[in-house]
Design a protein around this motif. Structure first.
Motif, PDB file in Angstrom:
ATOM      1  N   UNK A  84       0.831  -1.203   0.000  1.00  0.00           N
ATOM      2  CA  UNK A  84       0.000   0.000   0.000  1.00  0.00           C
ATOM      3  C   UNK A  84       0.868   1.256   0.000  1.00  0.00           C
ATOM      4  N   UNK A  85       1.929   1.242   0.779  1.00  0.00           N
ATOM      5  CA  UNK A  85       2.813   2.399   0.863  1.00  0.00           C
ATOM      6  C   UNK A  85       3.714   2.535  -0.357  1.00  0.00           C
ATOM      7  N   UNK A  86       4.119   1.406  -0.935  1.00  0.00           N
ATOM      8  CA  UNK A  86       5.076   1.434  -2.029  1.00  0.00           C
ATOM      9  C   UNK A  86       4.435   1.421  -3.422  1.00  0.00           C
ATOM     10  N   UNK A  87       3.109   1.280  -3.503  1.00  0.00           N
ATOM     11  CA  UNK A  87       2.451   1.214  -4.808  1.00  0.00           C
ATOM     12  C   UNK A  87       2.749   2.431  -5.683  1.00  0.00           C
ATOM     13  N   UNK A  88       2.731   3.661  -5.156  1.00  0.00           N
ATOM     14  CA  UNK A  88       3.090   4.800  -6.010  1.00  0.00           C
ATOM     15  C   UNK A  88       4.501   4.692  -6.590  1.00  0.00           C
ATOM     16  N   UNK A  89       5.453   4.221  -5.778  1.00  0.00           N
ATOM     17  CA  UNK A  89       6.828   4.083  -6.268  1.00  0.00           C
ATOM     18  C   UNK A  89       6.930   2.985  -7.317  1.00  0.00           C
ATOM     19  N   UNK A  90       6.168   1.914  -7.133  1.00  0.00           N
ATOM     20  CA  UNK A  90       6.170   0.823  -8.114  1.00  0.00           C
ATOM     21  C   UNK A  90       5.596   1.308  -9.435  1.00  0.00           C
ATOM     22  N   UNK A  91       4.494   2.066  -9.367  1.00  0.00           N
ATOM     23  CA  UNK A  91       3.883   2.599 -10.586  1.00  0.00           C
ATOM     24  C   UNK A  91       4.823   3.593 -11.264  1.00  0.00           C
ATOM     25  N   UNK A  92       5.538   4.393 -10.466  1.00  0.00           N
ATOM     26  CA  UNK A  92       6.505   5.334 -11.045  1.00  0.00           C
ATOM     27  C   UNK A  92       7.618   4.606 -11.785  1.00  0.00           C
TER      28      UNK A  92
ATOM     29  N   UNK B 287       5.334  11.531 -23.676  1.00  0.00           N
ATOM     30  CA  UNK B 287       4.993  12.458 -22.577  1.00  0.00           C
ATOM     31  C   UNK B 287       3.596  12.176 -22.047  1.00  0.00           C
ATOM     32  N   UNK B 288       2.625  12.041 -22.923  1.00  0.00           N
ATOM     33  CA  UNK B 288       1.240  11.841 -22.489  1.00  0.00           C
ATOM     34  C   UNK B 288       1.086  10.540 -21.706  1.00  0.00           C
ATOM     35  N   UNK B 289       1.701   9.473 -22.204  1.00  0.00           N
ATOM     36  CA  UNK B 289       1.604   8.180 -21.523  1.00  0.00           C
ATOM     37  C   UNK B 289       2.273   8.243 -20.152  1.00  0.00           C
ATOM     38  N   UNK B 290       3.503   8.749 -20.118  1.00  0.00           N
ATOM     39  CA  UNK B 290       4.250   8.753 -18.860  1.00  0.00           C
ATOM     40  C   UNK B 290       3.714   9.781 -17.873  1.00  0.00           C
ATOM     41  N   UNK B 291       3.213  10.902 -18.379  1.00  0.00           N
ATOM     42  CA  UNK B 291       2.621  11.902 -17.481  1.00  0.00           C
ATOM     43  C   UNK B 291       1.356  11.349 -16.836  1.00  0.00           C
ATOM     44  N   UNK B 292       0.575  10.600 -17.600  1.00  0.00           N
ATOM     45  CA  UNK B 292      -0.636   9.985 -17.055  1.00  0.00           C
ATOM     46  C   UNK B 292      -0.285   8.991 -15.952  1.00  0.00           C
ATOM     47  N   UNK B 293       0.732   8.152 -16.205  1.00  0.00           N
ATOM     48  CA  UNK B 293       1.152   7.178 -15.201  1.00  0.00           C
ATOM     49  C   UNK B 293       1.697   7.882 -13.960  1.00  0.00           C
ATOM     50  N   UNK B 294       2.525   8.908 -14.164  1.00  0.00           N
ATOM     51  CA  UNK B 294       3.107   9.650 -13.038  1.00  0.00           C
ATOM     52  C   UNK B 294       2.020  10.354 -12.222  1.00  0.00           C
ATOM     53  N   UNK B 295       1.033  10.907 -12.910  1.00  0.00           N
ATOM     54  CA  UNK B 295      -0.067  11.586 -12.215  1.00  0.00           C
ATOM     55  C   UNK B 295      -0.854  10.601 -11.357  1.00  0.00           C
ATOM     56  N   UNK B 296      -1.058   9.404 -11.875  1.00  0.00           N
ATOM     57  CA  UNK B 296      -1.757   8.376 -11.106  1.00  0.00           C
ATOM     58  C   UNK B 296      -0.945   7.980  -9.879  1.00  0.00           C
ATOM     59  N   UNK B 297       0.369   7.870 -10.038  1.00  0.00           N
ATOM     60  CA  UNK B 297       1.237   7.534  -8.902  1.00  0.00           C
ATOM     61  C   UNK B 297       1.183   8.638  -7.841  1.00  0.00           C
ATOM     62  N   UNK B 298       1.187   9.905  -8.272  1.00  0.00           N
ATOM     63  CA  UNK B 298       1.093  11.017  -7.318  1.00  0.00           C
ATOM     64  C   UNK B 298      -0.260  11.022  -6.602  1.00  0.00           C
ATOM     65  N   UNK B 299      -1.298  10.693  -7.341  1.00  0.00           N
ATOM     66  CA  UNK B 299      -2.642  10.624  -6.734  1.00  0.00           C
ATOM     67  C   UNK B 299      -2.681   9.556  -5.632  1.00  0.00           C
ATOM     68  N   UNK B 300      -2.113   8.387  -5.920  1.00  0.00           N
ATOM     69  CA  UNK B 300      -2.093   7.316  -4.921  1.00  0.00           C
ATOM     70  C   UNK B 300      -1.269   7.721  -3.697  1.00  0.00           C
ATOM     71  N   UNK B 301      -0.129   8.381  -3.955  1.00  0.00           N
ATOM     72  CA  UNK B 301       0.719   8.809  -2.841  1.00  0.00           C
ATOM     73  C   UNK B 301      -0.011   9.826  -1.965  1.00  0.00           C
ATOM     74  N   UNK B 302      -0.724  10.745  -2.599  1.00  0.00           N
ATOM     75  CA  UNK B 302      -1.482  11.757  -1.854  1.00  0.00           C
ATOM     76  C   UNK B 302      -2.618  11.117  -1.071  1.00  0.00           C
TER      77      UNK B 302
END
Length: 221
Positions: free
Chosen positions: A142-150, A200-215
């Motif tokens: 649960x804690x590491x999922x954002x880092x894994x997605x990143x 950019x669009x693909x990776x920005x979408x993935x990064x945004x999802x990772x940030x959302x999970x972290x938040x």
């Protein structure tokens, strides 16, 4: 030929579908590699935290050797030694390399679990395996999922190596084939720009999802 005519010649349905197929192959390789790397990385993380010295040494040796050798070399090694097909060689090499990175991420998550919960579980008669399965791993993931997605972002970008090494027709490979068909400066520049925009669009979408999970993880604690 005018600029508009050049763009009309470039942006055809067949060309866009051609690029889309390359993108799907890149995402497929990255997705399978991340899934496998998470599984093997978890095993390595548990081994590196184990009380057994041999298991700790084996896990540490693998992680340090793999992490400190460029991924490009692993692609060459896997392809030339094991004689796999390009897609399989790409998946295996990325899994090999990413497993080492994820093992350290997951180990950090395991070490971040509150010791009090582990002690409480031990007092209730839980075995080491039960504590790992029911308490430590769920919280760590649960804690590491954002880092894994990143990490998925890194793998998606690195799939571009596969065209130059294995001549695999992933996204960059497909774009390079199109660049060979269209020779005007405008068309080549637009293709490069389109390729950069897709990444950019693909990776920005993935990064945004990772940030959302972290938040979300921070707000639910």
């Amino acid at each position: 030929m005018t600029f508009l005519e050049q763009m009309n010649e470039l942006f055809t349905y067949n060309n866009m579908r051609f690029l889309f197929e390359g993108l799907m192959l890149s995402l497929y390789i990255a997705f399978i590699a991340i899934i496998l790397s998470t599984f093997f990385g978890t095993i390595l993380a548990v081994m590196r935290n184990h009380k057994n010295r041999l298991l700790r040494w084996l896990a540490g040796t693998y992680i340090e050797i793999v992490r400190n050798v460029p991924n490009i070399l692993w692609i060459f090694v896997i392809f030339l030694i094991f004689r796999l097909r390009s897609v399989e060689a790409g998946i295996v090499s990325f899994t090999l390399f990413t497993t080492a990175a994820l093992a350290e991420i997951i180990r950090g998550g395991l070490n971040g679990v509150n010791e009090g919960q582990i002690e409480a579980a031990e007092s209730q008669g839980f075995s080491s395996g039960q504590i790992l399965w029911y308490i430590t791993l769920p919280q760590a993931f649960r804690n590491m999922l954002p880092a894994i997605i990143s990490q998925f972002v890194t793998v998606v970008k690195d799939t571009s190596f596969l065209y130059s090494i294995l001549a695999l027709q992933e996204l960059l490979g497909k774009a390079s084939i199109l660049m060979g068909r269209y020779t005007t400066t405008a068309q080549v520049f637009v293709l490069y720009g389109l390729l950069a925009l897709i990444y950019f669009m693909v990776n920005f979408t993935i990064s945004s999802f990772a940030r959302y999970l972290a938040k979300r993880n921070k707000t639910t604690r």
